[in-house]
Scaffold this motif. Structure first.
Motif, PDB file in Angstrom:
ATOM      1  N   LYS A 199       0.809  -1.217   0.000  1.00  0.00           N
ATOM      2  CA  LYS A 199       0.000   0.000   0.000  1.00  0.00           C
ATOM      3  C   LYS A 199       0.844   1.270   0.000  1.00  0.00           C
ATOM      4  N   ALA A 200       2.121   1.114  -0.255  1.00  0.00           N
ATOM      5  CA  ALA A 200       2.997   2.284  -0.384  1.00  0.00           C
ATOM      6  C   ALA A 200       2.857   2.868  -1.782  1.00  0.00           C
ATOM      7  N   THR A 201       2.811   4.175  -1.872  1.00  0.00           N
ATOM      8  CA  THR A 201       2.707   4.803  -3.179  1.00  0.00           C
ATOM      9  C   THR A 201       4.031   4.671  -3.934  1.00  0.00           C
ATOM     10  N   MET A 202       3.988   4.941  -5.228  1.00  0.00           N
ATOM     11  CA  MET A 202       5.127   4.618  -6.098  1.00  0.00           C
ATOM     12  C   MET A 202       6.398   5.352  -5.706  1.00  0.00           C
ATOM     13  N   GLY A 203       6.283   6.598  -5.303  1.00  0.00           N
ATOM     14  CA  GLY A 203       7.463   7.334  -4.869  1.00  0.00           C
ATOM     15  C   GLY A 203       8.085   6.739  -3.630  1.00  0.00           C
ATOM     16  N   ALA A 204       7.257   6.231  -2.716  1.00  0.00           N
ATOM     17  CA  ALA A 204       7.775   5.590  -1.506  1.00  0.00           C
ATOM     18  C   ALA A 204       8.495   4.294  -1.846  1.00  0.00           C
ATOM     19  N   LEU A 205       7.934   3.521  -2.770  1.00  0.00           N
ATOM     20  CA  LEU A 205       8.616   2.302  -3.217  1.00  0.00           C
ATOM     21  C   LEU A 205       9.982   2.632  -3.803  1.00  0.00           C
ATOM     22  N   PHE A 206      10.011   3.668  -4.630  1.00  0.00           N
ATOM     23  CA  PHE A 206      11.269   4.073  -5.249  1.00  0.00           C
ATOM     24  C   PHE A 206      12.313   4.429  -4.193  1.00  0.00           C
ATOM     25  N   SER A 207      11.926   5.253  -3.222  1.00  0.00           N
ATOM     26  CA  SER A 207      12.895   5.679  -2.218  1.00  0.00           C
ATOM     27  C   SER A 207      13.303   4.539  -1.293  1.00  0.00           C
ATOM     28  N   ARG A 208      12.424   3.533  -1.144  1.00  0.00           N
ATOM     29  CA  ARG A 208      12.805   2.371  -0.320  1.00  0.00           C
ATOM     30  C   ARG A 208      13.981   1.619  -0.939  1.00  0.00           C
ATOM     31  N   VAL A 209      14.079   1.625  -2.257  1.00  0.00           N
ATOM     32  CA  VAL A 209      15.177   0.939  -2.934  1.00  0.00           C
ATOM     33  C   VAL A 209      16.413   1.813  -3.024  1.00  0.00           C
ATOM     34  N   PRO A 251      16.328  15.022  -1.713  1.00  0.00           N
ATOM     35  CA  PRO A 251      15.325  13.992  -1.427  1.00  0.00           C
ATOM     36  C   PRO A 251      14.931  13.269  -2.715  1.00  0.00           C
ATOM     37  N   THR A 252      14.784  11.968  -2.636  1.00  0.00           N
ATOM     38  CA  THR A 252      14.478  11.193  -3.838  1.00  0.00           C
ATOM     39  C   THR A 252      12.994  11.095  -4.120  1.00  0.00           C
ATOM     40  N   ASN A 253      12.156  11.519  -3.187  1.00  0.00           N
ATOM     41  CA  ASN A 253      10.698  11.412  -3.325  1.00  0.00           C
ATOM     42  C   ASN A 253      10.094  12.710  -2.794  1.00  0.00           C
ATOM     43  N   VAL A 254       9.535  13.529  -3.685  1.00  0.00           N
ATOM     44  CA  VAL A 254       9.093  14.874  -3.310  1.00  0.00           C
ATOM     45  C   VAL A 254       7.665  15.109  -3.792  1.00  0.00           C
ATOM     46  N   LEU A 255       6.889  15.812  -2.988  1.00  0.00           N
ATOM     47  CA  LEU A 255       5.542  16.259  -3.352  1.00  0.00           C
ATOM     48  C   LEU A 255       5.573  17.764  -3.603  1.00  0.00           C
ATOM     49  N   ALA A 307       6.821  11.142   1.078  1.00  0.00           N
ATOM     50  CA  ALA A 307       7.385  12.176   0.214  1.00  0.00           C
ATOM     51  C   ALA A 307       7.739  13.418   1.018  1.00  0.00           C
ATOM     52  N   PHE A 308       8.866  14.011   0.686  1.00  0.00           N
ATOM     53  CA  PHE A 308       9.262  15.293   1.263  1.00  0.00           C
ATOM     54  C   PHE A 308       8.400  16.387   0.661  1.00  0.00           C
ATOM     55  N   ASN A 309       7.794  17.193   1.536  1.00  0.00           N
ATOM     56  CA  ASN A 309       6.911  18.273   1.105  1.00  0.00           C
ATOM     57  C   ASN A 309       7.582  19.607   1.410  1.00  0.00           C
ATOM     58  N   PRO A 310       8.107  20.304   0.403  1.00  0.00           N
ATOM     59  CA  PRO A 310       8.805  21.568   0.682  1.00  0.00           C
ATOM     60  C   PRO A 310       7.896  22.657   1.207  1.00  0.00           C
ATOM     61  N   GLN A 311       6.578  22.460   1.101  1.00  0.00           N
ATOM     62  CA  GLN A 311       5.650  23.431   1.688  1.00  0.00           C
ATOM     63  C   GLN A 311       5.711  23.384   3.209  1.00  0.00           C
ATOM     64  N   GLY A 312       6.031  22.185   3.752  1.00  0.00           N
ATOM     65  CA  GLY A 312       6.237  22.059   5.196  1.00  0.00           C
ATOM     66  C   GLY A 312       4.993  22.345   5.999  1.00  0.00           C
ATOM     67  N   GLY A 313       5.188  22.907   7.175  1.00  0.00           N
ATOM     68  CA  GLY A 313       4.071  23.317   8.004  1.00  0.00           C
ATOM     69  C   GLY A 313       3.774  22.384   9.162  1.00  0.00           C
ATOM     70  N   VAL A 341       8.893  12.717  -8.434  1.00  0.00           N
ATOM     71  CA  VAL A 341       8.225  13.960  -8.042  1.00  0.00           C
ATOM     72  C   VAL A 341       6.742  13.815  -8.311  1.00  0.00           C
ATOM     73  N   THR A 342       5.928  13.991  -7.279  1.00  0.00           N
ATOM     74  CA  THR A 342       4.474  13.998  -7.432  1.00  0.00           C
ATOM     75  C   THR A 342       4.001  15.440  -7.445  1.00  0.00           C
ATOM     76  N   VAL A 343       3.290  15.820  -8.494  1.00  0.00           N
ATOM     77  CA  VAL A 343       2.733  17.168  -8.612  1.00  0.00           C
ATOM     78  C   VAL A 343       1.223  17.051  -8.452  1.00  0.00           C
ATOM     79  N   SER A 344       0.673  17.800  -7.513  1.00  0.00           N
ATOM     80  CA  SER A 344      -0.749  17.725  -7.203  1.00  0.00           C
ATOM     81  C   SER A 344      -1.485  18.938  -7.764  1.00  0.00           C
ATOM     82  N   ASP A 345      -2.556  18.675  -8.508  1.00  0.00           N
ATOM     83  CA  ASP A 345      -3.400  19.738  -9.049  1.00  0.00           C
ATOM     84  C   ASP A 345      -4.837  19.425  -8.668  1.00  0.00           C
ATOM     85  N   CYS A 346      -5.417  20.213  -7.790  1.00  0.00           N
ATOM     86  CA  CYS A 346      -6.748  19.929  -7.235  1.00  0.00           C
ATOM     87  C   CYS A 346      -7.861  20.645  -7.997  1.00  0.00           C
ATOM     88  N   GLY A 347      -9.093  20.222  -7.711  1.00  0.00           N
ATOM     89  CA  GLY A 347     -10.265  20.928  -8.202  1.00  0.00           C
ATOM     90  C   GLY A 347     -11.005  20.261  -9.340  1.00  0.00           C
TER      91      GLY A 347
END
Length: 468
Positions: free
Chosen positions: A137-147, A158-162, A198-204, A319-325
């Motif tokens: 149930k790990a998303t693809m970026g998480a699988l990638f960074s696990r290897v 970071p090898t996996n970024v949102l 995934a590392f989220n540079p937006q942080g918070g 890199v996962t890019v999110s576009d909502c709406g």
């Protein structure tokens, strides 16, 4: 997370302080030390035979984009089915796209489209698609960074970024709705643990705040003070953790004061390139904020895609890019007559075309695989408000670059775009296709140190036949 920052920041137009140098992704339970992390990653570098050197940009259209109005317009179908906004011819003979995609139509020979892909999902749950339905149930970026490790062995990237819109404009306060609640599942690490999120540079998050090391401006350029500050931070957060050698301490310092943060800083990009990507002119943020299902939509996708390209160049592998709406029922939570699509589709058309052109100009077409999809498609029959409802049997899916064959329209749907009439592809096929681009699958099967369930999830599936 680890942030090195000035206590008197001055933000640039991308929202980053020139002295807010680094926020590197989750370093795991073994320790907080960046130097210690680098020592671990150096060992991972010896596994270079398994990786192809490619990166993936996974553009996810949250809410469910219409497959009919995008790449399968069905203009011969009855009026209650066919694309509301009509069609446009492409560079491929006999192939049309929805009319909101003229730039992609002109580049149809440089992309491949699936018309027989369905997510099998009809709700706002992203993990099922983003994980390719794998057992961990790990998303693809998480699988990638696990290897490959959570950070690049040489650069520390970071090898996996949102990349959210807030990575471009941190001050954004986009409205909350159910899509916001589902958003964490887009990059969820599943059973792998939070170290691979995934590392989220937006942080918070509170964790990010707790791990900040703040230095006054007159001490920021003092190398010895900075290294002493890093050591104090490590001791305070993880007494007895991994101890970095002098060489890795020096590498940690070099990373903090050099190229990693620059990848997140669009102000260092060529203004002409920024202008080519810019989508802020296509609609105003205020125009979409009045509808609940579109409050998280932004006009920043172009700059998100530019940041994604910069991250890949700097060593990020996924890199996962999110576009909502994209939840377009047209029930006054989104505009009547599917007009929400009219806001967001031209932005995707512009941003993806700019990304394809930019990669070609930089010689990156075969080095970066772009994948565009959402959690579902929309119902073939238009509803009473002129919109479309949730539908999982067919979903838009686009590939560009990554060494895959381009200029293909793969599969067919029936006359009313209700189901595939050729082989039906699902998220697990998308996962396998992406992993074949990122890894030498034969080498991955025999790689030591990878849990068997992770290995099976990445190597046992069938890729999309027409793309491998």
């Amino acid at each position: 997370m680890l942030t090195i920052c000035d206590t008197q920041p001055t933000h640039n137009c991308a929202g980053w302080s020139r002295r807010e140098f680094l926020r590197v992704g989750a370093l795991g339970m073994g320790g907080l030390s960046l130097a210690g992390m680098l020592r671990q990653q150096a060992a991972a570098a010896n596994q270079s035979d398994v990786v192809t050197g490619r990166s993936v940009v996974f553009l996810f259209l949250n809410g469910g984009p219409s497959h009919i109005e995008s790449f399968d317009p069905k203009m011969s179908a009855p009026s209650e089915v066919r694309a509301i906004f009509g069609e446009i011819p492409t560079r491929l003979p006999g192939i049309t796209f929805g009319s909101h995609f003229p730039q992609l139509a002109a580049r149809a020979d440089r992309i491949s489209i699936l018309r027989s892909y369905g997510s099998g999902n009809s709700g706002h749950t992203y993990q099922q698609v983003a994980s390719g339905n794998n057992a961990t149930k790990a998303t693809m970026g998480a699988l990638f960074s696990r290897v490959v490790g959570t950070n690049h062995a040489e650069s520390g990237m970071p090898t996996n970024v949102l990349v959210l819109p807030e990575a471009i404009r941190p001050e954004l306060k986009l409205g909350n709705n159910f899509e916001t609640g589902a958003l964490p599942t887009l990059t969820h690490p599943g059973g792998l643990g939070e170290s691979y999120a995934a590392f989220n540079p937006q942080g918070g998050s509170q964790l990010t705040t707790n791990m900040q090391l703040k230095l006054t401006r007159n001490r920021f350029d003092d190398r010895q003070s900075l290294l002493q500050g890093l050591d104090r931070l490590k001791r305070a957060a993880d007494a007895g953790g991994l101890a970095g050698t002098d060489r890795y301490q020096q590498q940690a310092f070099d990373i903090i004061t050099s190229g990693v943060a620059d990848a997140f800083d669009l102000s260092s990009e060529d203004p002409a390139t920024i202008a080519k990507y810019d989508t802020s002119h296509l609609f105003r943020q205020q125009e979409v904020s009045r509808w609940n299902d579109m409050r998280r939509a932004s006009n920043l996708l172009g700059k998100q895609m530019l940041m994604a390209r910069r991250l890949c160049e700097a060593g990020c592998g996924f890199v996962t890019v999110s576009d909502c709406g994209w939840d377009h029922h047209s029930n006054n939570n989104s505009p009547k007559g599917l007009r929400g699509f009219s806001f967001l589709a031209p932005q995707v058309d512009h941003a993806v075309a700019a990304f394809i052109d930019d990669c070609a100009e930089r010689g990156l077409t075969d080095k970066i695989l772009l994948v565009v999809t959402g959690e579902m498609g929309r119902t073939p029959r238009i509803n009473g408000n002129g919109g479309r409802d949730h539908y999982g049997e067919l979903t838009p899916l686009l590939f560009a670059g990554g060494g895959l064959p381009m200029g293909r329209v793969i599969g067919r749907s029936d006359h009313h775009a209700t189901k595939a009439t050729t082989r039906a592809y699902r998220p697990q096929h998308m996962l396998s296709t992406i992993m074949h681009s990122l890894f030498d699958i034969g080498e991955l099967r025999i790689l030591r140190g990878v849990p068997s369930d992770v290995r099976k999830s990445m190597t046992d599936g069938d890729p999309i036949t027409e793309l491998v």
